[in-house]
Design an enzyme around this catalytic site. Structure first.
Site, PDB file in Angstrom:
ATOM      1  N   ARG A  90      -5.684  13.110 -33.674  1.00 32.64           N
ATOM      2  CA  ARG A  90      -5.762  14.375 -32.949  1.00 32.64           C
ATOM      3  C   ARG A  90      -5.482  15.560 -33.860  1.00 32.64           C
ATOM      4  O   ARG A  90      -4.637  15.476 -34.752  1.00 32.64           O
ATOM      5  CB  ARG A  90      -4.742  14.411 -31.810  1.00 32.64           C
ATOM      6  CG  ARG A  90      -4.968  15.574 -30.844  1.00 32.64           C
ATOM      7  CD  ARG A  90      -3.770  15.805 -29.956  1.00 32.64           C
ATOM      8  NE  ARG A  90      -3.434  14.619 -29.189  1.00 32.64           N
ATOM      9  CZ  ARG A  90      -2.200  14.357 -28.745  1.00 32.64           C
ATOM     10  NH1 ARG A  90      -1.214  15.169 -29.012  1.00 32.64           N
ATOM     11  NH2 ARG A  90      -1.981  13.272 -28.041  1.00 32.64           N
TER      12      ARG A  90
ATOM     13  N   ASP B 248      -7.824  14.337 -19.173  1.00 31.91           N
ATOM     14  CA  ASP B 248      -8.733  13.192 -19.228  1.00 31.91           C
ATOM     15  C   ASP B 248      -8.355  12.117 -18.202  1.00 31.91           C
ATOM     16  O   ASP B 248      -8.803  10.971 -18.295  1.00 31.91           O
ATOM     17  CB  ASP B 248      -8.796  12.600 -20.638  1.00 31.91           C
ATOM     18  CG  ASP B 248      -7.447  12.083 -21.135  1.00 31.91           C
ATOM     19  OD1 ASP B 248      -6.407  12.550 -20.637  1.00 31.91           O
ATOM     20  OD2 ASP B 248      -7.437  11.211 -22.010  1.00 31.91           O
TER      21      ASP B 248
ATOM     22  N   ASP C 236      -5.780  10.242 -17.413  1.00 30.23           N
ATOM     23  CA  ASP C 236      -4.988   9.021 -17.585  1.00 30.23           C
ATOM     24  C   ASP C 236      -3.511   9.273 -17.278  1.00 30.23           C
ATOM     25  O   ASP C 236      -2.680   8.385 -17.370  1.00 30.23           O
ATOM     26  CB  ASP C 236      -5.181   8.379 -18.975  1.00 30.23           C
ATOM     27  CG  ASP C 236      -4.888   9.319 -20.117  1.00 30.23           C
ATOM     28  OD1 ASP C 236      -4.430  10.459 -19.873  1.00 30.23           O
ATOM     29  OD2 ASP C 236      -5.111   8.915 -21.274  1.00 30.23           O
ATOM     30  N   ARG C 237      -3.178  10.507 -16.911  1.00 31.49           N
ATOM     31  CA  ARG C 237      -1.841  10.872 -16.439  1.00 31.49           C
ATOM     32  C   ARG C 237      -1.948  11.364 -15.017  1.00 31.49           C
ATOM     33  O   ARG C 237      -2.826  12.169 -14.715  1.00 31.49           O
ATOM     34  CB  ARG C 237      -1.320  12.070 -17.227  1.00 31.49           C
ATOM     35  CG  ARG C 237      -0.498  11.738 -18.375  1.00 31.49           C
ATOM     36  CD  ARG C 237       0.037  12.988 -19.018  1.00 31.49           C
ATOM     37  NE  ARG C 237       0.738  12.528 -20.199  1.00 31.49           N
ATOM     38  CZ  ARG C 237       1.544  13.257 -20.930  1.00 31.49           C
ATOM     39  NH1 ARG C 237       1.733  14.523 -20.626  1.00 31.49           N
ATOM     40  NH2 ARG C 237       2.151  12.746 -21.962  1.00 31.49           N
TER      41      ARG C 237
ATOM     42  N   SER D  19      -6.904  15.097 -24.285  1.00 29.63           N
ATOM     43  CA  SER D  19      -5.940  14.679 -23.263  1.00 29.63           C
ATOM     44  C   SER D  19      -5.290  15.879 -22.556  1.00 29.63           C
ATOM     45  O   SER D  19      -5.994  16.711 -22.016  1.00 29.63           O
ATOM     46  CB  SER D  19      -4.902  13.751 -23.901  1.00 29.63           C
ATOM     47  OG  SER D  19      -4.182  13.063 -22.927  1.00 29.63           O
ATOM     48  N   HIS D  20      -3.965  15.970 -22.600  1.00 29.74           N
ATOM     49  CA  HIS D  20      -3.249  17.021 -21.868  1.00 29.74           C
ATOM     50  C   HIS D  20      -2.951  18.238 -22.743  1.00 29.74           C
ATOM     51  O   HIS D  20      -2.173  19.101 -22.347  1.00 29.74           O
ATOM     52  CB  HIS D  20      -1.928  16.440 -21.340  1.00 29.74           C
ATOM     53  CG  HIS D  20      -1.138  15.805 -22.440  1.00 29.74           C
ATOM     54  ND1 HIS D  20      -1.377  14.525 -22.881  1.00 29.74           N
ATOM     55  CD2 HIS D  20      -0.157  16.299 -23.235  1.00 29.74           C
ATOM     56  CE1 HIS D  20      -0.559  14.246 -23.888  1.00 29.74           C
ATOM     57  NE2 HIS D  20       0.186  15.310 -24.126  1.00 29.74           N
TER      58      HIS D  20
ATOM     59  N   ASP E  41      -4.228  14.911 -15.643  1.00 32.15           N
ATOM     60  CA  ASP E  41      -4.301  15.646 -16.905  1.00 32.15           C
ATOM     61  C   ASP E  41      -5.766  15.762 -17.349  1.00 32.15           C
ATOM     62  O   ASP E  41      -6.678  15.349 -16.627  1.00 32.15           O
ATOM     63  CB  ASP E  41      -3.402  15.008 -17.979  1.00 32.15           C
ATOM     64  CG  ASP E  41      -4.022  13.805 -18.640  1.00 32.15           C
ATOM     65  OD1 ASP E  41      -4.767  13.081 -17.949  1.00 32.15           O
ATOM     66  OD2 ASP E  41      -3.777  13.567 -19.844  1.00 32.15           O
TER      67      ASP E  41
ATOM     68  N   HIS F 104       1.731   7.754 -17.265  1.00 30.55           N
ATOM     69  CA  HIS F 104       0.641   6.823 -17.557  1.00 30.55           C
ATOM     70  C   HIS F 104       0.998   5.544 -16.814  1.00 30.55           C
ATOM     71  O   HIS F 104       2.074   4.980 -17.034  1.00 30.55           O
ATOM     72  CB  HIS F 104       0.571   6.496 -19.053  1.00 30.55           C
ATOM     73  CG  HIS F 104       0.049   7.619 -19.888  1.00 30.55           C
ATOM     74  ND1 HIS F 104      -1.280   7.757 -20.196  1.00 30.55           N
ATOM     75  CD2 HIS F 104       0.679   8.668 -20.467  1.00 30.55           C
ATOM     76  CE1 HIS F 104      -1.454   8.834 -20.937  1.00 30.55           C
ATOM     77  NE2 HIS F 104      -0.277   9.409 -21.122  1.00 30.55           N
TER      78      HIS F 104
ATOM     79  N   LYS G  18      -9.214   8.553 -28.956  1.00 30.01           N
ATOM     80  CA  LYS G  18      -8.424   7.386 -28.564  1.00 30.01           C
ATOM     81  C   LYS G  18      -9.288   6.148 -28.811  1.00 30.01           C
ATOM     82  O   LYS G  18     -10.468   6.152 -28.485  1.00 30.01           O
ATOM     83  CB  LYS G  18      -8.030   7.473 -27.090  1.00 30.01           C
ATOM     84  CG  LYS G  18      -7.051   8.605 -26.803  1.00 30.01           C
ATOM     85  CD  LYS G  18      -6.643   8.661 -25.330  1.00 30.01           C
ATOM     86  CE  LYS G  18      -5.653   9.802 -25.088  1.00 30.01           C
ATOM     87  NZ  LYS G  18      -5.350  10.009 -23.669  1.00 30.01           N
TER      88      LYS G  18
HETATM   89 ZN   LIG Z   1      -4.485  12.072 -21.066  1.00 34.44          ZN
END
Ligand SMILES: [Zn+2]
Length: 464
Positions: A20, A244, A246-247, A108-109, A242, A329, A118
């Site tokens: 990242r 993407d 996944d949260r 992501s967030h 979030d 997560h 990822k």
């Molecule tokens: Zn995420």
């Protein structure tokens, strides 16, 4: 032979759990192309031929995705392009298509200027030393050569169907949803059109500028709009996601947040009914309530190291059906594939609330109430951050009034509750948290933590 594609990354982008950086600062299409070259070579040497590739809704994502695909192709790997969507959709592709791994372009967030990748290799998280090795391989130009042709694959509908398949209907609910303009937006729109009940979606349009608020539901102020919607429409509950998806973020009908460990307690109840005695994993930041409630429901609580890939690896090792982190997560192996999918977790929680006589707010109130500090993060030199926790451990060794867990930093439990001190794996930062059932107990825990930090020469952060 060194390939002309040999390339050195900025060391900062090769992180513990992902790659990242800031786009056009230390993370460019050339970097992403090289990751494709290196990861493609790794996949080929592992006997694979295809990799699923997805991307999130950030403005830089389409260009980065096409660089990634070119890199994979040049290493002889066929990219199976699933297009823009949430990270769990790429993980789903990795699990269900004839591919040897999954790659997701996502920030992501993080704020809009960030982006990253990822990676999953053959169903296992690709992290830590794997990522460092990939960096060295890229620098050496140690690549396979080829010219594979990418293909497109539309997995959206299959993915939405798969999530809905595990919805168990009960009473019709009124539900608020806020994907935060993240890449889960289209899936949320599709789910809410088909789920029973009444659904209100805000910020469902995928927009890489994140005009409504920062796409991270673990920060309470990012849930303000969702809380307002729950109040306005008199909803039973609300979900946030979030960037993407996944949260997960969860709000009860009274506008109160349920944190990661509280969500886990509710989700575990259903899993333990079917699998009595199962191990349920949470990370070291989780409340004692998690430990006590899992035991009370007949399960075996396992407190493990914080970190997405570490939790996932422990799950594989123990055959655990459900794991989760305070960072929200949540990993379902029970009924699902074991990767973190906040959209799937939302539908599972929705099923629980729909079938129960109690409201989500009642369920929350039925849990023992604790007083705790938020997660407190403060700077500590990189070369000291792990040592401080070791020093604390050494000083407390042999003391009969405390119980010290050293799975990840130190988690110190005594009659008042517990406090945690651990080093961040990704930043020059120490993380602390305290929890007690009483205000006086919490003050004593904070004092003990402050005293231990002082003994290691670290001035205490604001613990209020
Ligand atoms: Zn995420």
């Amino acid at each position: 032979m060194t390939s002309s594609d040999a390339h050195k990354f900025d060391g900062e982008i090769l992180r513990e759990y992902d790659i990242r950086g800031q786009v056009d600062k230390n993370f460019s299409p050339k970097d992403v192309y090289t990751v494709g070259r290196a990861f493609g070579s790794i996949v080929r040497r592992d006997g694979g031929e295809r990799v699923a590739v997805g991307y999130d809704g950030r403005l830089s994502s389409p260009e980065l995705e096409s660089s990634l695909v070119k890199g994979l192709s040049a290493s002889g790997i066929q990219a199976v392009r699933i297009g823009c969507g949430p990270t769990p959709m790429a993980s789903f592709a990795g699990e269900t298509l004839d591919v040897h791994g999954a790659m997701m372009i996502t920030g992501s967030h993080n704020p809009p200027q960030y982006n990253g990748i990822k990676l999953t290799l053959d169903g296992k998280p690709f992290f830590g030393e794997d990522i460092q090795k990939l960096g060295r391989q890229a620098e050496a130009g140690d690549f396979e050569d080829g010219a594979a042709e990418a293909t497109d694959f539309d997995i959206f509908e299959t993915y939405v169907q798969r999530i809905l398949q595990d919805y168990q209907a009960g009473e019709d609910l009124t539900v608020a949803w806020d994907p935060g303009n993240g890449s889960g937006g289209d899936v949320v729109e599709a789910l809410t059109k088909r789920l029973p009940g009444t659904h209100y979606v805000i910020n469902g349009e995928i927009d890489g500028n994140f005009p409504a608020h920062h796409p991270d539901p673990t920060v309470e102020k990012n849930l303000d709009q969702l809380k307002a919607l729950v109040a306005e429409k008199n909803c039973d509950l609300g979900f946030g996601f979030d960037g993407d998806a996944d949260r997960i973020g969860v709000i009860d009908g009274q506008g109160r947040v349920l944190w990661g460990d509280q969500i886990m307690v509710l989700l575990a109840r259903d899993v333990l009914k079917e699998l009595p005695g199962a191990t349920i994993i949470a990370d070291v930041k989780a409340s004692q309530v998690f430990v006590d409630e899992i035991k009370r429901m007949g399960g075996v609580p396992l407190i493990w190291k914080t970190g997405h890939s570490l939790i996932k690896s422990k799950m594989l090792e123990t055959g655990c059906p459900l794991a989760g982190e305070m960072s929200a997560h949540i990993f379902f192996k029970h009924g699902y594939y074991g990767f973190d999918d906040a959209l799937y977790a939302a539908v599972r929680l929705l099923s629980i609330v729909a079938r129960d006589d109690e409201s989500l707010a009642d369920m929350r109130d039925a849990m023992p109430q604790m007083l705790n500090t938020p997660e407190i993060r403060f700077d500590c030199p990189e070369d000291r951050k792990f040592k401080v926790a070791e020093e604390v451990q050494a000083r407390l060794a042999g003391r009969s009034d405390v119980d010290v867990l050293t799975i990840d930093g130190v988690r110190v439990t005594n009659d008042d509750g517990w406090w945690l001190l651990r080093a961040s794996n990704t930043q020059a930062v120490l993380v602390a948290r305290c929890e007690s059932s009483t205000a006086e107990g919490l003050e004593r825990l904070k004092a003990q933590l402050t005293e231990q930090l002082a003994a290691s020469g670290i001035s205490a952060p604001d613990l209020s």
